[in-house]
Design a protein around this motif. Structure first.
Motif, PDB file in Angstrom:
ATOM      1  N   THR A  21       0.840  -1.197   0.000  1.00  0.00           N
ATOM      2  CA  THR A  21       0.000   0.000   0.000  1.00  0.00           C
ATOM      3  C   THR A  21       0.873   1.245   0.000  1.00  0.00           C
ATOM      4  OG1 THR A  21      -1.690  -1.178   1.271  1.00  0.00           O
ATOM      5  CG2 THR A  21      -1.821   1.220   1.233  1.00  0.00           C
ATOM      6  N   HIS A  52      -2.857   1.393  -4.589  1.00  0.00           N
ATOM      7  CA  HIS A  52      -3.611   2.508  -4.018  1.00  0.00           C
ATOM      8  C   HIS A  52      -4.558   1.968  -2.951  1.00  0.00           C
ATOM      9  CE1 HIS A  52      -6.483   5.834  -3.680  1.00  0.00           C
ATOM     10  NE2 HIS A  52      -5.562   6.594  -4.243  1.00  0.00           N
ATOM     11  N   HIS A  53      -4.502   2.550  -1.765  1.00  0.00           N
ATOM     12  CA  HIS A  53      -5.274   2.069  -0.614  1.00  0.00           C
ATOM     13  C   HIS A  53      -6.753   1.879  -0.945  1.00  0.00           C
ATOM     14  CE1 HIS A  53      -6.333   2.842   3.939  1.00  0.00           C
ATOM     15  NE2 HIS A  53      -6.910   1.763   3.464  1.00  0.00           N
ATOM     16  N   GLU A  55      -8.295   1.837  -3.904  1.00  0.00           N
ATOM     17  CA  GLU A  55      -8.516   0.877  -4.989  1.00  0.00           C
ATOM     18  C   GLU A  55      -8.461  -0.547  -4.457  1.00  0.00           C
ATOM     19  OE1 GLU A  55      -7.201   0.360  -9.617  1.00  0.00           O
ATOM     20  OE2 GLU A  55      -5.604   0.819  -8.189  1.00  0.00           O
TER      21      GLU A  55
END
Length: 231
Positions: A21, A52-53, A55
């Motif tokens: 992440t 991406h966190h 996503e």
């Protein structure tokens, strides 16, 4: 990492790549995770993918089974409360977001006000299961505003004011009622805003992801409302 290897029944020699992440999130946790992943990838000459966190949250259900696009995603965690339209991998539109505290952050702060340990969300959930959700009329911020944004700072402040008005410590049945009433307020806002987003977007599928998605009260209401709406 050791726990993950143990659960998966593999060791580091079997790993062919790493994902980590990269954000958004708390900078301390991100620095530790990214530094560790970079070190392992460099030492082992393995490919490294930055994730991406948010996503990760909104696509996580695809790990458990097929979910057809498009769908509405409610990403609700300690740091984020967002509504996304998801048309495919890499194709997202933000429909609404929190203007201040995230839902999970409100759970943790209210838990602290009530003298509970961190993380407080799971503790409030357990207490709420045995309390009266109609005992105290906590506010439902932005519920009647014609938008899809959230605000949970006001609920936290309302609980603080309630606690300060009490003559002594909140415990026993009283504590369970406070927890249930607070949780009911948060759940109602999350569910009704999500249902409004589904109606406005014309979508028929809803994904709820993030730490707060584990909350039993939220899951129960979403199942009931979703089934009634044919979602």
């Amino acid at each position: 990492i050791d726990s993950a290897f143990e659960a998966a029944g593999v060791d580091l020699d079997e790993i062919e790549g790493l994902g980590v992440t990269r954000g958004p999130g708390l900078v301390g946790a991100l620095l530790v995770g990214i530094s560790t992943a970079k070190a392992i990838a460099w030492a082992r000459s393995l490919p490294l993918v930055a994730v991406h966190h948010m996503e990760g949250h909104i696509l996580a259900p695809l790990l458990e089974g097929e979910v057809s696009f498009p769908y509405l995603a409610l990403a609700v965690s300690g740091g984020h409360t967002h509504l996304y339209r998801v048309d495919g991998i890499g194709r997202y539109a933000v429909l609404g977001r929190t203007l201040d505290d995230a839902a999970g952050e409100a759970f943790d702060k209210v838990a602290k006000l009530l003298g509970l340990n961190y993380p407080g969300g799971v503790l409030i959930d357990r207490l709420a299961a045995e309390g009266n959700p109609a005992a105290i009329a906590f506010p439902r911020p932005l519920l009647h505003k014609k938008n899809l944004d959230f605000s949970f700072s006001g609920i936290k402040t309302a609980v603080l004011n309630y606690v300060q008005r009490q003559d002594g410590p909140i415990e026993g049945e009283h504590l369970r009622d406070v927890a249930a009433s607070f949780q009911a307020a948060v759940v109602e806002v999350l569910v009704r805003k999500s249902m409004r987003a589904l109606e406005e977007s014309g979508l028929q599928r809803l994904v709820v992801a993030g730490g707060v998605a584990c909350n039993s009260g939220l899951r129960e209401v979403f199942h009931t409302r979703g089934e009634a709406a044919g979602l």
